[in-house]
Design an enzyme around this catalytic site. Structure first.
Site, PDB file in Angstrom:
ATOM      1  N   GLY C 146       0.826  -1.199   0.000  1.00 48.83           N
ATOM      2  CA  GLY C 146       0.000   0.000   0.000  1.00 48.83           C
ATOM      3  C   GLY C 146       0.864   1.254   0.000  1.00 48.83           C
ATOM      4  CB  CYS C 147       0.222   4.665  -1.269  1.00 50.17           C
ATOM      5  SG  CYS C 147      -1.437   4.930  -0.593  1.00 50.17           S
ATOM      6  CE1 TYR C 148      -1.558   8.349   3.579  1.00 49.48           C
ATOM      7  CE2 TYR C 148      -3.397   6.852   3.357  1.00 49.48           C
ATOM      8  CZ  TYR C 148      -2.904   8.134   3.366  1.00 49.48           C
ATOM      9  OH  TYR C 148      -3.755   9.190   3.165  1.00 49.48           O
ATOM     10  N   PRO C 149       1.744   2.386   3.793  1.00 49.22           N
ATOM     11  CG  PRO C 149       0.582   0.386   4.152  1.00 49.22           C
ATOM     12  CD  PRO C 149       0.522   1.684   3.389  1.00 49.22           C
ATOM     13  CD  GLU C 302       5.151   6.347  -0.668  1.00 51.17           C
ATOM     14  OE1 GLU C 302       6.037   5.492  -0.602  1.00 51.17           O
ATOM     15  OE2 GLU C 302       3.942   6.093  -0.544  1.00 51.17           O
TER      16      GLU C 302
END
Lengths: 330, 330, 330, 330
Positions: C146-149, C302
């Site tokens: 996932g993007c946040y993790p 990111e």
């Protein structure tokens, strides 16, 4: 071996775009030339220092082996630096407005000062490849077109040449630009809070890009009404151009003929038009037409920092050095 | 008859908000006080000249009948002007950071210079009505709180006073502000192209609003971690505050007790939180809580230009002059 | 010869980014796989039709010679399609959340349904190359993080492994994302007028990316407080992470050790931190640290569509096919 | 005693603006009329429930004592509801396009269906007070103008009436609107990521607001070229209008004559023009002119949600009820 190309004004938005494009170019690589220190450097990750930096002098350029210099500088700086680099045998591509207007009188009317050196003006080739490709090839000094005139001339010149425009009714070019077109120097005009949630017109009927359009399209001032406007976006130019025709004509077909082999002009089916997202980050100028009998609206879109500045400069460099015209740009 | 209130710094964003609020106030009306000319005036419609303009001197103020002056100025200008107007018998509400820190040592650490006049500092009342209402009433000199500390203190002080926070675990205040908080003076930091599409943190663990929070909440520096961040919006502050509890406690209930009668504090049902659109243009500070046993996240939102600046200044004026506290603000 | 790679969900924002990256890849080229028609195609310039389109079936994929399929689809579509392509001998990189959580119980708590096929889950390799490079090499089925993790684990895992965090005080991860993270399907949450000029928090303490962070960082739920927030920008994630240390330690030095040879992790000098503009359009995750004795704030940035989705997927493809890891990404 | 005014469509952007304006009105107060449930309610602070809610039926309206209903609804809903409320003796102000075009033929060409009830159409008064003030006074059914036509007609009609326009050369109206003009219903067109950083033209030469301009300005279709464009802002309309004159004339003077006593038309000195920030949040339509002999560019700006919708509707209500025209609007 890579051709070393210097960038003066590398901290500006066009300069940063030149770094990006030249860093991915198969035959050229960038070197940064310090002209005037400013406080505008961004934090840099450890070990990612970017291209080498030298002084913006002919001596430093020659010592480093620079073969071509891009001047992403205000016009007064370009007038100072261009002759120095040319005298040192280094090719120059100037992104300012200094050498775009062929007649000193017209230059004086719009740019006022400093005086433009006549011999240098005579040598400068106007770097709009779609119309001046032959002259650009082999040139050692190219004056890169303005962002607004690039789109306007690409949209209008084929129609003027085809003789289909009702010039008496006049042509309207309602132009909109992202804020990067105003440069990186802070001013109230570019303050975030003055721009966000806003939309504003400026230099109505008196923008200094107008004579540049007239000179290259064949139009006269009274025939061409131009308004510049600021969109609250970082980058991109969209020009909505209104024409009336003096005869039945299919504008899409005229563009198809004129631009059949052009790598950076894209056309749309009749009734479809581009938006900014279609062109941003690319060197394309996109042209779409909505036509209703003898009235037509043309939408021309480009990225002001690419086809309107750094990308077109690289396209010109490719021609000057005899490399494939699309190298580093697709 | 309307009480005349002068605004120094009326071209800035807080100044413009003061004009807006005072123009609709039932007991007060604005007069603009020129301190330093800048080029920032906007085009004005014919016949809509706005409030009268005078010089920002005690003499001009007295001659015009000004009874209260708002200083929407940098702290060094406030230090210069506040004593002059006070000496002339005019009340002063200062929106700068000059007089917020009670101890000259702490002021010197964060603001450095010019030196703060000790007698004036002693007289300044910290203008956070929810906690210092009694002192503000009747004061002739009020120091208006900072934008970040207003939200942070409104969120934290009732919890500190209730004794439910695990202070050893520490409190995190992750604060985000719109760009108007940085003022109208152009800078690279506020250039549209540097802000749009961006999000950036600054003054991490060392923002000069931190001591203002500590002083009014009862927290110590090592217990309070604060980061300021720039959102690409014109206005609004949102603070996401993370706390751990030293006992079972219902934070919504604590707020309900503390703020039952406060006209400008709004609360949400447990699990619901405000966003910027909920508060922008208003003098509200909104508080929402998401709680999971002994962990909680508090979201505090306010308009940095209203409850964080001009609105709170008007709220203070209302108290100082004995008018209903919400006049001109609802 | 170029390896043909299919994209299901190519009209979405991650899908469009996959097209962009694969179009410039030295060993792979994209083919678009129609799963469900939607009205979201943009006008296309004449003669610029883009990659070939086929159906999103194993039969069509095999007939076209597709060797790898990217699923840029909702988790329920990935659960339907992944087994089909794998059974047909085609490698799969799934960008959804379907196969990221190793324990079906945890999956069921956060994603609810449909049920996850246990055998497939067992085979899925978690595609975070910085920590699972060996397993990804040679895998035929990768679950893209996932993007946040991605940002949270890259920031936290080296610190957890170094044993320097005060876990009892807890870790706060205040995360902010651009709107493209919410997908291209229209909803009130992504309506321009609800987002512009706004900033909002959601899924506070209960985001389904939390278990993905816990699983790969070694933290426990009670130690990790996470808030997701929407920035009014197209793309980019910035996470402000607050930690307290249980001993004297230099976090920048720990990162320097952990990431010395990582091509896509960039670090900053102590006290400097990245912003969104530093990473947007790139596959970098940038880490900066501000430290004050035993308190530290880490800023991780990111591009949610690149390192947080399509770029990391290409990085995984490079590993799976034995190509240089940075191909097509620098 | 306050006159109760119902709002159908109160969750939309015009509806929210009506709530705001009516909540501050000296003679009227709002009541919300539920027509169709949607999921679009925002979180509400504890104890701040806002205006009362009733069903959007004549029975409920009569029971509550509603004297006037605003229909901030799609045209098909207005066609359904307007006759019901009128039959119940309640005045109606319709903000949709249903009743703006006087000829059913023209309505059918642009709105297609449902069929417009001829008797009702005959009764509807076009609510542009600057030109139809006498008819609006005492009307029981007003059709509120479209956002684009309001600015275009205010800019053009005085010039047409003065007979100074070169109609053969044609008039160009290049119009730009904020996204709220497209309504609150989610669609790909209004998705944040499709709008931010973008600028796009739509309905070129074929927008259904064109016949509304023609009908009220006296122009013919072939004389009027209109393009609508989407600015990445929440609210505001700016129209850049290009005209050629058939004689020497001073357009600023013509406006000064035409609008000398109009409270909501503001004019600028020759050469100065408004931007969106000049008008947003206000009921003003601002007009500026740049003139070069017989060519002129007019910039007209308004807030599409106020003078272009809710504000003008309140202005019409004031006239219908015999209250001062500016009540609740300055």
């Amino acid at each position: 071996m890579s051709t070393l190309t210097g960038i003066v004004g590398f901290r500006g938005y066009s300069g940063a775009e030149l770094i990006r494009l030249l860093s991915g170019h198969p035959h050229a690589s960038p070197i940064l030339m310090e002209h005037r220190a400013d406080a505008g450097d961004r934090p840099v990750p450890v070990g990612h220092t970017g291209p080498r930096r030298i002084a913006s002098t002919p001596a430093a350029a020659r010592e480093a082996g620079v073969e071509c210099v891009f001047l992403a500088t205000p016009h007064e700086v370009s007038i100072e630096l261009a002759p120095e680099f040319l005298a040192a045998g280094i090719r120059v591509i100037d992104l300012s407005g200094a050498f775009r207007l062929r007649t000193p009188d017209i230059y004086n009317r719009w740019y006022k000062e400093p005086a433009i050196p006549a011999d240098l003006l005579a040598e400068a080739v106007y770097g709009l490849p779609e119309f001046y490709r032959a002259e650009i090839r082999g040139a050692r000094f190219v004056s890169n077109p303005g962002c607004y005139p690039t789109a306007a001339n690409l949209a209008l010149r084929p129609l003027v040449e085809a003789g289909v425009l009702d010039l008496e009714a006049g042509i309207v070019c309602d132009a909109k630009s992202g804020v990067s077109g105003a440069g990186r120097k802070p001013s109230l005009k570019t303050h975030f809070c003055e721009v966000t949630g806003n939309f504003s017109a400026y230099s109505i009927l008196q923008h200094r890009h107008v004579p540049e359009v007239l000179q290259n399209s064949g139009l006269e001032e009274s025939q061409f009404s131009f308004t510049a406007q600021l969109i609250p976006v970082h980058r991109g130019i969209l020009e909505t151009i209104y024409v009336r025709l003096n005869q039945d004509a299919d504008l899409c077909a005229i563009y198809a003929d004129a631009y059949a082999d052009e790598p950076f002009i894209r056309r749309y089916a009749p009734g479809q038009v581009p938006d900014l997202q279609a062109v941003n980050g690319t060197n394309f100028c996109d042209l779409g037409v909505v036509q209703n009998q003898r009235r037509a609206v043309i939408v021309a879109a480009e990225d002001n920092l690419v086809k309107g500045a750094a990308g077109q400069a690289v396209q010109n460099m490719n021609l000057m050095f005899g490399w494939p015209e699309t190298d580093g740009l697709l």
